[in-house]
Motif scaffolding. Structure first.
Motif, PDB file in Angstrom:
ATOM      1  N   TYR A  85       0.973  -1.167   0.060  1.00  0.00           N
ATOM      2  CA  TYR A  85       0.146   0.045   0.181  1.00  0.00           C
ATOM      3  C   TYR A  85       0.802   1.248   0.013  1.00  0.00           C
ATOM      4  O   TYR A  85       1.638   1.397   0.813  1.00  0.00           O
ATOM      5  CB  TYR A  85      -0.782   0.091   1.229  1.00  0.00           C
ATOM      6  N   LYS A  86       0.732   2.093  -1.187  1.00  0.00           N
ATOM      7  CA  LYS A  86       1.742   3.191  -1.301  1.00  0.00           C
ATOM      8  C   LYS A  86       1.387   4.476  -0.468  1.00  0.00           C
ATOM      9  O   LYS A  86       2.100   5.453  -0.204  1.00  0.00           O
ATOM     10  CB  LYS A  86       1.733   3.453  -2.739  1.00  0.00           C
ATOM     11  N   ASP A  87      -0.031   4.489  -0.180  1.00  0.00           N
ATOM     12  CA  ASP A  87      -0.556   5.864   0.460  1.00  0.00           C
ATOM     13  C   ASP A  87      -0.631   5.875   1.946  1.00  0.00           C
ATOM     14  O   ASP A  87      -1.614   6.142   2.665  1.00  0.00           O
ATOM     15  CB  ASP A  87      -1.834   6.260  -0.104  1.00  0.00           C
TER      16      ASP A  87
END
Length: 196
Positions: A167-169
């Protein structure tokens, strides 16, 4: 019980150790904590097999077990004096000369590890144990030098951040909610819908 050829000090002139000198290494064999003053039944059996006193016909491991329990009663091991009584009992009951048993026991040499499994060297074994050819998760179990990483190489340690892997955010939820666009799209609760 000095046999012919033994010197008064306990050793002998022929280079063969006395029975008591042989007793100590066999009593210590396989037990790093043993002082060599007492010997177990399993070590007696090893010694008798190495000296070829146990032949499977005249004297067997069953015989040694029976006579050992007669001497030792409830103890797990016997001292040298009790061991002498033990071999005298075997000699008498199995009708084997005591001197013959003592000669075999003194001339068999130090405890050996004959018949143990040795490491096999072949191209198949070399290929299967070459860490540089491992792929996937198995590759992560070794460092560049080929040394195992232990538990670190076997387990995926979770980061406990609360997000799924990749998950990047991460840590941006509050920032997104504060923007006017997100406030308009926020879900309406049942209390708010009754007011309208």
């Amino acid at each position: 019980m000095a046999s012919s050829g033994e010197s008064p000090e306990g050793g002998n002139d022929t280079g063969i150790p006395s029975l008591e000198e042989q007793f100590k290494p066999f009593a210590k064999f396989g037990d790093s904590k043993s002082s060599g003053e007492a010997i177990t039944l399993s070590n007696i059996d090893k010694w008798f097999k190495q000296a070829k006193v146990i032949d499977g016909k005249k004297i067997t491991t069953t015989d040694t077990g029976i006579y050992f329990k007669q001497i030792a009663k409830t103890k797990r091991n016997i001292n040298f004096k009790e061991f002498q009584t033990f071999i005298e009992t075997i000699s008498r009951n199995k009708k084997v000369e005591l001197q013959e048993i003592e000669k075999k026991l003194t001339s068999c040499g130090p405890p050996g590890t004959t018949g143990t499994t040795h490491a096999v060297k072949s191209s198949a074994v070399d290929r299967l144990t070459d860490h540089s050819k491992y792929t996937g998760t198995h590759k992560k179990r070794f460092d560049e030098g080929g040394k195992g990483r232990g538990k670190e190489g076997r387990e995926d340690v979770p980061d406990n951040k609360g997000y799924v892997q990749g998950y990047k955010d991460a840590n941006t939820f509050d920032q997104k909610l504060d923007s006017p666009k997100d406030l308009a799209a926020a879900p309406v609760t049942p209390e708010e819908s009754n007011k309208a």
